[in-house]
Scaffold this motif. Structure first.
Motif, PDB file in Angstrom:
ATOM      1  N   GLN A  45      -4.615   7.105  -1.686  1.00  0.00           N
ATOM      2  CA  GLN A  45      -4.482   6.110  -2.746  1.00  0.00           C
ATOM      3  C   GLN A  45      -5.843   5.827  -3.387  1.00  0.00           C
ATOM      4  OE1 GLN A  45      -1.517   4.750  -3.653  1.00  0.00           O
ATOM      5  NE2 GLN A  45      -0.307   5.725  -2.058  1.00  0.00           N
ATOM      6  N   GLU A  46      -6.873   5.696  -2.558  1.00  0.00           N
ATOM      7  CA  GLU A  46      -8.220   5.439  -3.075  1.00  0.00           C
ATOM      8  C   GLU A  46      -8.717   6.621  -3.908  1.00  0.00           C
ATOM      9  OE1 GLU A  46      -9.991   2.731  -2.775  1.00  0.00           O
ATOM     10  OE2 GLU A  46      -9.111   1.598  -1.117  1.00  0.00           O
ATOM     11  N   ALA A  47      -8.458   7.834  -3.447  1.00  0.00           N
ATOM     12  CA  ALA A  47      -8.885   9.018  -4.194  1.00  0.00           C
ATOM     13  C   ALA A  47      -8.193   9.086  -5.546  1.00  0.00           C
ATOM     14  CB  ALA A  47      -8.601  10.280  -3.379  1.00  0.00           C
ATOM     15  N   ALA A  48      -6.895   8.764  -5.572  1.00  0.00           N
ATOM     16  CA  ALA A  48      -6.157   8.765  -6.836  1.00  0.00           C
ATOM     17  C   ALA A  48      -6.710   7.702  -7.777  1.00  0.00           C
ATOM     18  CB  ALA A  48      -4.674   8.522  -6.574  1.00  0.00           C
ATOM     19  N   SER A  90      -1.352  -2.992  -3.820  1.00  0.00           N
ATOM     20  CA  SER A  90      -2.138  -3.741  -4.799  1.00  0.00           C
ATOM     21  C   SER A  90      -3.600  -3.835  -4.406  1.00  0.00           C
ATOM     22  CB  SER A  90      -1.554  -5.147  -4.972  1.00  0.00           C
ATOM     23  OG  SER A  90      -1.566  -5.858  -3.742  1.00  0.00           O
ATOM     24  N   LYS A  91      -3.900  -3.826  -3.102  1.00  0.00           N
ATOM     25  CA  LYS A  91      -5.291  -4.004  -2.678  1.00  0.00           C
ATOM     26  C   LYS A  91      -6.175  -2.820  -3.082  1.00  0.00           C
ATOM     27  CE  LYS A  91      -4.260  -2.387   2.041  1.00  0.00           C
ATOM     28  NZ  LYS A  91      -4.251  -2.797   3.471  1.00  0.00           N
ATOM     29  N   VAL A  92      -5.563  -1.684  -3.402  1.00  0.00           N
ATOM     30  CA  VAL A  92      -6.341  -0.544  -3.894  1.00  0.00           C
ATOM     31  C   VAL A  92      -6.734  -0.759  -5.353  1.00  0.00           C
ATOM     32  CG1 VAL A  92      -6.268   1.933  -4.397  1.00  0.00           C
ATOM     33  CG2 VAL A  92      -5.300   1.063  -2.259  1.00  0.00           C
ATOM     34  N   TRP A  93      -5.855  -1.387  -6.140  1.00  0.00           N
ATOM     35  CA  TRP A  93      -6.029  -1.449  -7.591  1.00  0.00           C
ATOM     36  C   TRP A  93      -6.607  -2.755  -8.101  1.00  0.00           C
ATOM     37  CZ3 TRP A  93      -5.788   2.658 -10.629  1.00  0.00           C
ATOM     38  CH2 TRP A  93      -5.183   3.802 -10.101  1.00  0.00           C
ATOM     39  N   THR A  94      -6.337  -3.863  -7.427  1.00  0.00           N
ATOM     40  CA  THR A  94      -6.815  -5.155  -7.924  1.00  0.00           C
ATOM     41  C   THR A  94      -8.332  -5.212  -8.080  1.00  0.00           C
ATOM     42  OG1 THR A  94      -4.868  -6.298  -7.039  1.00  0.00           O
ATOM     43  CG2 THR A  94      -6.815  -7.637  -7.498  1.00  0.00           C
ATOM     44  N   PRO A  95      -9.132  -4.673  -7.136  1.00  0.00           N
ATOM     45  CA  PRO A  95     -10.587  -4.688  -7.363  1.00  0.00           C
ATOM     46  C   PRO A  95     -11.019  -3.839  -8.553  1.00  0.00           C
ATOM     47  CG  PRO A  95     -10.069  -4.301  -5.041  1.00  0.00           C
ATOM     48  CD  PRO A  95      -8.796  -4.141  -5.807  1.00  0.00           C
ATOM     49  N   ARG A  96     -10.253  -2.804  -8.882  1.00  0.00           N
ATOM     50  CA  ARG A  96     -10.631  -1.914  -9.977  1.00  0.00           C
ATOM     51  C   ARG A  96     -10.177  -2.453 -11.345  1.00  0.00           C
ATOM     52  NH1 ARG A  96      -9.835   1.380  -5.493  1.00  0.00           N
ATOM     53  NH2 ARG A  96     -11.241   3.204  -5.331  1.00  0.00           N
ATOM     54  N   LEU A  97      -8.988  -3.041 -11.373  1.00  0.00           N
ATOM     55  CA  LEU A  97      -8.430  -3.585 -12.623  1.00  0.00           C
ATOM     56  C   LEU A  97      -7.954  -5.007 -12.350  1.00  0.00           C
ATOM     57  CD1 LEU A  97      -6.346  -0.492 -13.824  1.00  0.00           C
ATOM     58  CD2 LEU A  97      -8.493  -1.298 -14.803  1.00  0.00           C
ATOM     59  N   PRO A  98      -8.886  -5.951 -12.253  1.00  0.00           N
ATOM     60  CA  PRO A  98      -8.508  -7.305 -11.830  1.00  0.00           C
ATOM     61  C   PRO A  98      -7.556  -8.022 -12.779  1.00  0.00           C
ATOM     62  CG  PRO A  98     -10.848  -7.181 -12.452  1.00  0.00           C
ATOM     63  CD  PRO A  98     -10.337  -5.785 -12.421  1.00  0.00           C
ATOM     64  N   ASN A  99      -7.501  -7.596 -14.045  1.00  0.00           N
ATOM     65  CA  ASN A  99      -6.590  -8.250 -15.000  1.00  0.00           C
ATOM     66  C   ASN A  99      -5.261  -7.530 -15.142  1.00  0.00           C
ATOM     67  OD1 ASN A  99      -7.830  -6.050 -16.275  1.00  0.00           O
ATOM     68  ND2 ASN A  99      -7.463  -6.892 -18.323  1.00  0.00           N
ATOM     69  N   ALA A 100      -5.005  -6.537 -14.291  1.00  0.00           N
ATOM     70  CA  ALA A 100      -3.776  -5.750 -14.417  1.00  0.00           C
ATOM     71  C   ALA A 100      -2.591  -6.470 -13.788  1.00  0.00           C
ATOM     72  CB  ALA A 100      -3.952  -4.384 -13.767  1.00  0.00           C
ATOM     73  N   VAL A 101      -1.434  -6.291 -14.393  1.00  0.00           N
ATOM     74  CA  VAL A 101      -0.171  -6.691 -13.774  1.00  0.00           C
ATOM     75  C   VAL A 101       0.172  -5.648 -12.711  1.00  0.00           C
ATOM     76  CG1 VAL A 101       2.303  -6.965 -14.170  1.00  0.00           C
ATOM     77  CG2 VAL A 101       0.654  -7.872 -15.828  1.00  0.00           C
ATOM     78  N   ILE A 102       0.426  -6.093 -11.488  1.00  0.00           N
ATOM     79  CA  ILE A 102       0.792  -5.183 -10.399  1.00  0.00           C
ATOM     80  C   ILE A 102       2.299  -5.231 -10.216  1.00  0.00           C
ATOM     81  CG2 ILE A 102       0.506  -4.616  -7.974  1.00  0.00           C
ATOM     82  CD1 ILE A 102      -2.037  -4.232  -9.587  1.00  0.00           C
ATOM     83  N   CYS A 103       2.910  -4.055 -10.236  1.00  0.00           N
ATOM     84  CA  CYS A 103       4.372  -3.946 -10.181  1.00  0.00           C
ATOM     85  C   CYS A 103       4.764  -2.990  -9.063  1.00  0.00           C
ATOM     86  CB  CYS A 103       4.886  -3.443 -11.532  1.00  0.00           C
ATOM     87  SG  CYS A 103       6.629  -3.006 -11.564  1.00  0.00           S
ATOM     88  N   ALA A 104       5.669  -3.407  -8.195  1.00  0.00           N
ATOM     89  CA  ALA A 104       6.157  -2.531  -7.131  1.00  0.00           C
ATOM     90  C   ALA A 104       6.968  -1.388  -7.729  1.00  0.00           C
ATOM     91  CB  ALA A 104       7.008  -3.319  -6.151  1.00  0.00           C
ATOM     92  N   ASP A 105       6.921  -0.215  -7.069  1.00  0.00           N
ATOM     93  CA  ASP A 105       7.649   0.950  -7.585  1.00  0.00           C
ATOM     94  C   ASP A 105       9.096   0.962  -7.105  1.00  0.00           C
ATOM     95  OD1 ASP A 105       6.890   1.478  -4.978  1.00  0.00           O
ATOM     96  OD2 ASP A 105       6.594   3.624  -5.316  1.00  0.00           O
TER      97      ASP A 105
END
Length: 270
Positions: free
Chosen positions: A26-29, A54-69
């Motif tokens: 996930q981190e590599a992606a 979400s913990k992979v993406w929130t630090p990178r895009l803190p203003n992003a909406v996180i949506c479960a797949d």
């Protein structure tokens, strides 16, 4: 009339992901997606990420909406100038439906990036598991999620109505002490068997012992370790917009190719 075939046992997948603590894929992606975004001459102000982690993406895009797949994505129509579908398409019961939902969530000229796993992923483990199971039981059962080839995955973007589709891939090779350690790592990633049609009773230990033996026999390196392939596929498409470049109509060229290249033109024989 029967409904669409169910690929994934969603409750089982959710249980596996809840225990996941090894998220290096996930981190590599996420790192690769960030690199691709840096090459786009655009500032995105309303991003969304489809991910169970979400913990992979929130630090990178803190203003992003996180949506479960989930099968139905919780995304508002036309709300986002960037949607990232991160490493979950191979578990989707309706991959095209996932991309259509992402497409609908984009503003005009919004960008979709899909990071997923391609068909070469775990090719060594698939081969050895299959050989071992045929030898011990005389048949095969579903054990590893099917993953599409890059050409087929790229075609899904057009089926979802996206413009300017691009597909590329990156192969990661990870070495393990043996197949046992690889399978333990897959559980830690949340990627163990969640197929709907899997056998619900635990497999015999002999199956995995034979798989490990075959894996070492066929693939061991000079350092007595075994490789595991992870093919990461990246798909990019854009929500259609009038401002985008469009191909010229066939026959509309105003100059011959031979003239542009400054070479003689040789007519073909009838």
């Amino acid at each position: 009339m029967t409904g669409p075939k169910i690929l994934t046992d969603i409750p089982a997948l959710q249980r596996h992901r809840a225990r996941a603590d090894a998220l290096f894929l996930q981190e590599a992606a996420a790192d690769e997606v960030q690199d691709r975004l840096m090459m786009v001459n655009r500032s995105f102000t309303a991003p969304a990420v489809v991910t169970p982690f979400s913990k992979v993406w929130t630090p990178r895009l803190p203003n992003a909406v996180i949506c479960a797949d989930s099968d139905r994505l919780d995304l508002s129509e036309g709300a986002h100038d960037l949607v990232i579908h991160a490493m979950g398409l191979h578990w989707a019961n309706d991959p095209v439906g996932q991309l259509i939902q992402c497409s609908r969530a984009l503003k005009p000229d919004g960008m979709l990036i899909v990071a997923g796993l391609g068909g070469q992923t775990l090719e060594q483990l698939r081969s050895c598991l299959g050989q071992a199971e045929i030898a011990l039981t005389g048949g095969l059962s579903p054990r590893i999620a099917p993953m599409g080839e890059i050409r087929d995955l790229g075609a899904l973007l057009q089926r979802a109505g996206l413009a300017l589709p691009v597909a590329d891939s990156l192969t990661l090779t990870v070495e393990y002490r043996d197949a046992w350690h690889l399978m333990r790592d897959l559980r830690a990633m949340g990627e163990s068997n969640a197929l709907h049609d899997r056998h619900r009773t635990p497999a015999r230990r002999a199956l995995f012992e034979e798989t490990s033996r075959l894996y070492t026999a066929h693939y061991a390196t000079a350092e007595d370790r075994v490789p595991a392939t992870f093919e990461m596929v990246f798909l990019t498409g854009w929500a259609p917009d009038e401002s985008q470049q469009k191909p010229l109509r066939p026959g509309s060229a105003r100059q011959r190719l031979a003239d542009a290249l400054a070479v003689p033109e040789t007519p073909l024989r009838d």
